[in-house]
Design an enzyme around this catalytic site. Sequence first.
Site, PDB file in Angstrom:
ATOM      1  N   ASP A  47     -24.361  50.575 -50.891  1.00 50.27           N
ATOM      2  CA  ASP A  47     -23.899  50.737 -52.283  1.00 50.27           C
ATOM      3  C   ASP A  47     -22.806  51.791 -52.479  1.00 50.27           C
ATOM      4  O   ASP A  47     -22.470  52.091 -53.616  1.00 50.27           O
ATOM      5  CB  ASP A  47     -25.072  51.070 -53.241  1.00 50.27           C
ATOM      6  CG  ASP A  47     -25.854  49.823 -53.606  1.00 50.27           C
ATOM      7  OD1 ASP A  47     -25.323  48.712 -53.380  1.00 50.27           O
ATOM      8  OD2 ASP A  47     -26.981  49.958 -54.104  1.00 50.27           O
ATOM      9  N   LYS A  84     -18.521  49.636 -49.699  1.00 45.98           N
ATOM     10  CA  LYS A  84     -17.830  49.109 -48.514  1.00 45.98           C
ATOM     11  C   LYS A  84     -17.253  47.716 -48.762  1.00 45.98           C
ATOM     12  O   LYS A  84     -16.100  47.447 -48.435  1.00 45.98           O
ATOM     13  CB  LYS A  84     -18.811  49.022 -47.321  1.00 45.98           C
ATOM     14  CG  LYS A  84     -19.384  50.356 -46.891  1.00 45.98           C
ATOM     15  CD  LYS A  84     -20.383  50.204 -45.754  1.00 45.98           C
ATOM     16  CE  LYS A  84     -21.644  49.449 -46.139  1.00 45.98           C
ATOM     17  NZ  LYS A  84     -22.482  50.127 -47.138  1.00 45.98           N
ATOM     18  N   THR A  85     -18.061  46.841 -49.353  1.00 41.67           N
ATOM     19  CA  THR A  85     -17.616  45.464 -49.541  1.00 41.67           C
ATOM     20  C   THR A  85     -16.544  45.386 -50.631  1.00 41.67           C
ATOM     21  O   THR A  85     -15.549  44.666 -50.494  1.00 41.67           O
ATOM     22  CB  THR A  85     -18.825  44.557 -49.859  1.00 41.67           C
ATOM     23  OG1 THR A  85     -19.784  44.720 -48.810  1.00 41.67           O
ATOM     24  CG2 THR A  85     -18.413  43.096 -49.936  1.00 41.67           C
ATOM     25  N   HIS A 132     -27.891  48.116 -43.381  1.00 42.87           N
ATOM     26  CA  HIS A 132     -27.950  49.176 -42.382  1.00 42.87           C
ATOM     27  C   HIS A 132     -28.344  48.635 -41.003  1.00 42.87           C
ATOM     28  O   HIS A 132     -27.751  49.009 -39.991  1.00 42.87           O
ATOM     29  CB  HIS A 132     -28.942  50.241 -42.841  1.00 42.87           C
ATOM     30  CG  HIS A 132     -29.123  51.338 -41.856  1.00 42.87           C
ATOM     31  ND1 HIS A 132     -28.069  52.148 -41.462  1.00 42.87           N
ATOM     32  CD2 HIS A 132     -30.209  51.749 -41.165  1.00 42.87           C
ATOM     33  CE1 HIS A 132     -28.522  53.014 -40.575  1.00 42.87           C
ATOM     34  NE2 HIS A 132     -29.805  52.790 -40.373  1.00 42.87           N
TER      35      HIS A 132
HETATM   36  P1  GDP Z   1     -21.727  48.359 -50.228  1.00 41.56           P
HETATM   37  O1  GDP Z   1     -23.221  48.183 -50.201  1.00 41.56           O
HETATM   38  O2  GDP Z   1     -21.336  49.658 -49.585  1.00 41.56           O
HETATM   39  O3  GDP Z   1     -20.977  47.193 -49.659  1.00 41.56           O
HETATM   40  O4  GDP Z   1     -21.295  48.522 -51.772  1.00 41.56           O
HETATM   41  P2  GDP Z   1     -20.668  47.455 -52.781  1.00 41.56           P
HETATM   42  O5  GDP Z   1     -19.255  47.196 -52.472  1.00 41.56           O
HETATM   43  O6  GDP Z   1     -21.577  46.284 -52.857  1.00 41.56           O
HETATM   44  O7  GDP Z   1     -20.697  48.299 -54.134  1.00 41.56           O
HETATM   45  C1  GDP Z   1     -21.896  48.825 -54.673  1.00 41.56           C
HETATM   46  C2  GDP Z   1     -21.733  49.098 -56.158  1.00 41.56           C
HETATM   47  O8  GDP Z   1     -20.779  50.118 -56.382  1.00 41.56           O
HETATM   48  C3  GDP Z   1     -21.236  47.895 -56.950  1.00 41.56           C
HETATM   49  O9  GDP Z   1     -21.878  47.857 -58.184  1.00 41.56           O
HETATM   50  C4  GDP Z   1     -19.761  48.187 -57.135  1.00 41.56           C
HETATM   51  O10 GDP Z   1     -19.202  47.579 -58.267  1.00 41.56           O
HETATM   52  C5  GDP Z   1     -19.751  49.688 -57.265  1.00 41.56           C
HETATM   53  N1  GDP Z   1     -18.467  50.241 -56.816  1.00 41.56           N
HETATM   54  C6  GDP Z   1     -17.851  49.958 -55.650  1.00 41.56           C
HETATM   55  N2  GDP Z   1     -16.680  50.621 -55.555  1.00 41.56           N
HETATM   56  C7  GDP Z   1     -16.573  51.349 -56.695  1.00 41.56           C
HETATM   57  C8  GDP Z   1     -15.578  52.245 -57.191  1.00 41.56           C
HETATM   58  O11 GDP Z   1     -14.543  52.518 -56.551  1.00 41.56           O
HETATM   59  N3  GDP Z   1     -15.813  52.824 -58.395  1.00 41.56           N
HETATM   60  C9  GDP Z   1     -16.922  52.560 -59.118  1.00 41.56           C
HETATM   61  N4  GDP Z   1     -17.047  53.162 -60.295  1.00 41.56           N
HETATM   62  N5  GDP Z   1     -17.877  51.721 -58.689  1.00 41.56           N
HETATM   63  C10 GDP Z   1     -17.712  51.122 -57.496  1.00 41.56           C
HETATM   64 MG    MG Z   2     -21.695  45.471 -48.733  1.00 38.56          MG
END
Ligand code: GDP
Ligand code: MG
Length: 388
Positions: A21, A24-25, A84
């Site tokens: 979260d 990354k994606t 993870h």
């Molecule tokens: P991952 O699990 O690392 O791949 O994370 P995700 O890309 O799925 O993002 C997790 C959450 O963080 C989602 O609700 C995104 O919309 C939010 N998010 C991701 N990047 C940003 C950002 O740059 N700014 C904000 N405010 N929220 C973000």
């Molecule tokens: Mg992801």
Amino acid sequence: PKTAYIRTKPHLNIGTMGHVDHGKTTLTAAITKVLAERGGGTYVPFDRIDRAPEEAARGITINIAHVEYETDTRHYAHVDMPGHADYVKNMVTGAAQLDGAILVVSALDGIMPQTAEHVLLARQVGVDHIVVALNKADAGDEELNDLVELEVRDLLSSHGYGGRSVPVVRVSGLRALEGDPRWTASVEALLDAVDTYVPVPERYLDAPFLLPVENVLTITGRGTVVTGAVERGTVRVGDRVEVLGADTETVVTGVETFGRPMEEAQAGDNVALLLRGVPRGAVRRGHVVAAPGSVAPRRRFTAQVYVLSAREGGRTTPLATGYRPQFYLRTADVVGDVDLGEQGVARPGDTVTMTVELGRETPLEPGLGFAIREGGRTVGAGTVTTVE
Ligand code: GDP
Ligand code: MG
């Protein structure tokens, strides 16, 4: 006739890593969008990168999403993984083959357990260059961003990454994806940092050629074709190669990438090789095509192994000497007998040393990563330390 693939830029394999979260994606999707607007590839939306959560939770497959893009100076294959456990499996087995990594840290949350664990894994598997994306910089304040940046630099220093010189770029994947100009520029700055900070790996081009066979096809009238990613070295039409597993030596009569002929395939390329006179059925997934005499098949090795915890989709009970799981080494899937020595048992979550006797020979060498699977799920990930 098919147009040949012309190599105009060096190719590198990179990927996003970091706590769940932290974005990354979203950042991966944003990179493809920003570059697509500059003609550097195709935009890949979030949903096409992320996988169904239940697939990851069951831990049945090794989930890994590949996207491709180009900056002004490089061609990249970029991997993003959903959970993870996928990082543990892919990084420890070397399946991700990262030349460098983008560590995504949410400026709102700072370092979390998986952030630290991925840095540790990266160090263990020999990822020498990390660029930090301090993500969600749109949502925090400067003071918080500064604090998290210090914390990340300390973490990297403690793992030998020279935390003071590592680029830390404040970005917002989400705002860049929405087209906000300021945050689009932040993603461009991140890519510039990757272009300049992560060097082009050259060392394995000089090594003897090696390709783990992923797939085999028979083309009527042409012969047997093997496909896979070149692990090291280079190969051209006319080169002699050995097929380990099929116990045969032959000549490469065709080299292609994505359906286009190429003059020379190099480490990191995804290729199809046409092999002269190899009978259908003689070569299979798990075999290795290599420069003759450059690798020796072996059965016994000692390894450092991380036994996945139940939470990561691993076992709920300890394993003991006499355990006989499947070992996934490169593309091979081989049964092996585990000996835990004095220790005798290993609990989920432990890192242990084990000696393994494989059911059949396969090319082994120190540093080779592998996964241990049982009943269709991954229960451990390790690296070969010595070969007997
Ligand atoms: P991952 O699990 O690392 O791949 O994370 P995700 O890309 O799925 O993002 C997790 C959450 O963080 C989602 O609700 C995104 O919309 C939010 N998010 C991701 N990047 C940003 C950002 O740059 N700014 C904000 N405010 N929220 C973000
Ligand atoms: Mg992801």
